[in-house]
Scaffold this motif. Structure first.
Motif, PDB file in Angstrom:
ATOM      1  N   LYS A  56      -9.375   7.342   5.121  1.00 17.61           N
ATOM      2  CA  LYS A  56     -10.449   8.157   5.691  1.00 17.61           C
ATOM      3  C   LYS A  56     -11.811   7.759   5.126  1.00 17.61           C
ATOM      4  CE  LYS A  56     -10.913  12.577   4.556  1.00 17.61           C
ATOM      5  NZ  LYS A  56     -10.760  14.038   4.464  1.00 17.61           N
ATOM      6  N   PHE A  57     -11.909   7.655   3.812  1.00 17.96           N
ATOM      7  CA  PHE A  57     -13.211   7.445   3.181  1.00 17.96           C
ATOM      8  C   PHE A  57     -13.626   5.981   3.099  1.00 17.96           C
ATOM      9  CE2 PHE A  57     -11.930  11.562   1.140  1.00 17.96           C
ATOM     10  CZ  PHE A  57     -12.894  12.334   1.768  1.00 17.96           C
ATOM     11  N   ASN A  58     -12.673   5.086   2.839  1.00 19.54           N
ATOM     12  CA  ASN A  58     -13.034   3.676   2.610  1.00 19.54           C
ATOM     13  C   ASN A  58     -12.843   2.782   3.826  1.00 19.54           C
ATOM     14  OD1 ASN A  58     -13.644   4.339  -0.059  1.00 19.54           O
ATOM     15  ND2 ASN A  58     -11.545   3.994  -0.716  1.00 19.54           N
ATOM     16  N   HIS A  59     -12.057   3.227   4.810  1.00 16.93           N
ATOM     17  CA  HIS A  59     -11.824   2.396   5.989  1.00 16.93           C
ATOM     18  C   HIS A  59     -12.369   3.037   7.260  1.00 16.93           C
ATOM     19  CE1 HIS A  59      -9.257  -0.428   3.757  1.00 16.93           C
ATOM     20  NE2 HIS A  59      -8.842   0.642   3.104  1.00 16.93           N
ATOM     21  N   GLY A  60     -12.912   4.236   7.143  1.00 17.53           N
ATOM     22  CA  GLY A  60     -13.560   4.877   8.276  1.00 17.53           C
ATOM     23  C   GLY A  60     -12.645   5.269   9.418  1.00 17.53           C
TER      24      GLY A  60
ATOM     25  N   LYS B  79       0.825  -1.204   0.000  1.00 16.87           N
ATOM     26  CA  LYS B  79       0.000   0.000   0.000  1.00 16.87           C
ATOM     27  C   LYS B  79       0.859   1.254   0.000  1.00 16.87           C
ATOM     28  CE  LYS B  79      -4.026  -0.023   1.891  1.00 16.87           C
ATOM     29  NZ  LYS B  79      -5.195  -0.033   2.793  1.00 16.87           N
TER      30      LYS B  79
ATOM     31  N   HIS C 136      -3.174  10.123  -1.451  1.00 19.10           N
ATOM     32  CA  HIS C 136      -4.150   9.144  -1.947  1.00 19.10           C
ATOM     33  C   HIS C 136      -4.444   8.093  -0.874  1.00 19.10           C
ATOM     34  CE1 HIS C 136      -6.129   6.245  -4.560  1.00 19.10           C
ATOM     35  NE2 HIS C 136      -5.281   5.338  -4.121  1.00 19.10           N
ATOM     36  N   HIS C 137      -3.394   7.594  -0.208  1.00 18.59           N
ATOM     37  CA  HIS C 137      -3.587   6.574   0.818  1.00 18.59           C
ATOM     38  C   HIS C 137      -4.330   7.123   2.035  1.00 18.59           C
ATOM     39  CE1 HIS C 137      -1.425   3.676  -1.442  1.00 18.59           C
ATOM     40  NE2 HIS C 137      -0.237   4.239  -1.306  1.00 18.59           N
TER      41      HIS C 137
ATOM     42  N   LYS D 119      -6.497   9.573   2.034  1.00 15.26           N
ATOM     43  CA  LYS D 119      -7.901   9.708   1.639  1.00 15.26           C
ATOM     44  C   LYS D 119      -8.596   8.355   1.643  1.00 15.26           C
ATOM     45  CE  LYS D 119      -7.589  13.757  -1.381  1.00 15.26           C
ATOM     46  NZ  LYS D 119      -7.679  14.202  -2.781  1.00 15.26           N
ATOM     47  N   ASP D 120      -7.906   7.339   1.154  1.00 11.26           N
ATOM     48  CA  ASP D 120      -8.469   5.984   1.138  1.00 11.26           C
ATOM     49  C   ASP D 120      -8.762   5.502   2.556  1.00 11.26           C
ATOM     50  OD1 ASP D 120      -9.095   3.382  -0.153  1.00 11.26           O
ATOM     51  OD2 ASP D 120      -7.343   2.715   0.972  1.00 11.26           O
TER      52      ASP D 120
END
Length: 200
Positions: A90-94, A30, A84-85, A87-88
């Motif tokens: 924050k948005f996709n893993h809460g 990642k 990018h990571h 944001k990922d």
């Protein structure tokens, strides 16, 4: 070594042994660290040390992470990768992420709310839009010529002839724009009010 750091954090976070190697691999992938996985951390570049720290922070089932200037010392391309990571996460893993940074563009890009500290005191807190509207003077439009195949003197000479045209063009669309007269001769800068943002 990089993988040893990740293994240690994984064990401390309670990842079962059967899943540990896969979790370490995923964290390294990642953060684009697979090519560095066998290196000692002291031999990593500053940017890769930051990536390793972030990989360690996200390993396991964490709910809140603290990041202290996660992109310091990184080149612009790697900064974007880390953005990018984040944001990922924050948005996709809460995940809830608390982050410090000296870069306003980074705070603008990543933060839902921004707190401004100076000399250990909290001066303001709010969304990026709120802070800009309350304390900002507007946006800045900076135009500089390309230096491909010409000397700076040649560019400066030809660019000065275009400045009036550029000024008139900007004024045509945003009449309240202000030309900054203190800029170097090889650039032109305008201050644009927030109220004209719809015309940008």
């Amino acid at each position: 070594k990089v993988y040893e750091h990740l293994e240690l954090i994984g064990r401390l976070r309670g990842i079962p042994e059967a899943q540990l190697q896969e979790a370490v691999k995923q964290a390294a992938e990642k953060m684009n660290l697979m090519t560095e996985i066998e290196k000692f951390s002291e031999h990593l570049s500053g940017g890769n040390k930051r990536k390793l720290s972030l990989a360690m922070a996200v390993l396991g089932n964490t709910k809140v992470i603290f990041l202290d200037e996660p992109t310091a010392g990184m080149d612009p391309q790697n900064r974007r990768v880390i953005w990018h990571h984040i944001k990922d996460l924050k948005f996709n893993h809460g995940l809830t992420i608390l982050m410090t940074t000296h870069h306003l563009d980074e705070a603008d890009e990543l933060a839902d709310r921004i707190a401004i500290l100076a000399k250990g005191k909290l001066h303001s807190i709010g969304t990026s839009h709120f802070l800009k509207k309350t304390f900002g003077e507007g946006y800045q439009l900076i135009i500089t010529p390309k230096y491909e195949g010409s000397s700076p003197q040649e560019i400066e000479s030809s660019f000065s002839a275009l400045k009036e045209t550029l000024h008139n063009t900007v004024k045509q669309y945003i009449p309240t724009s202000q030309l900054d007269l203190k800029t170097p001769p090889d650039m032109i800068k305008f201050s644009l009010p927030f109220s004209s943002a719809d015309k940008f």
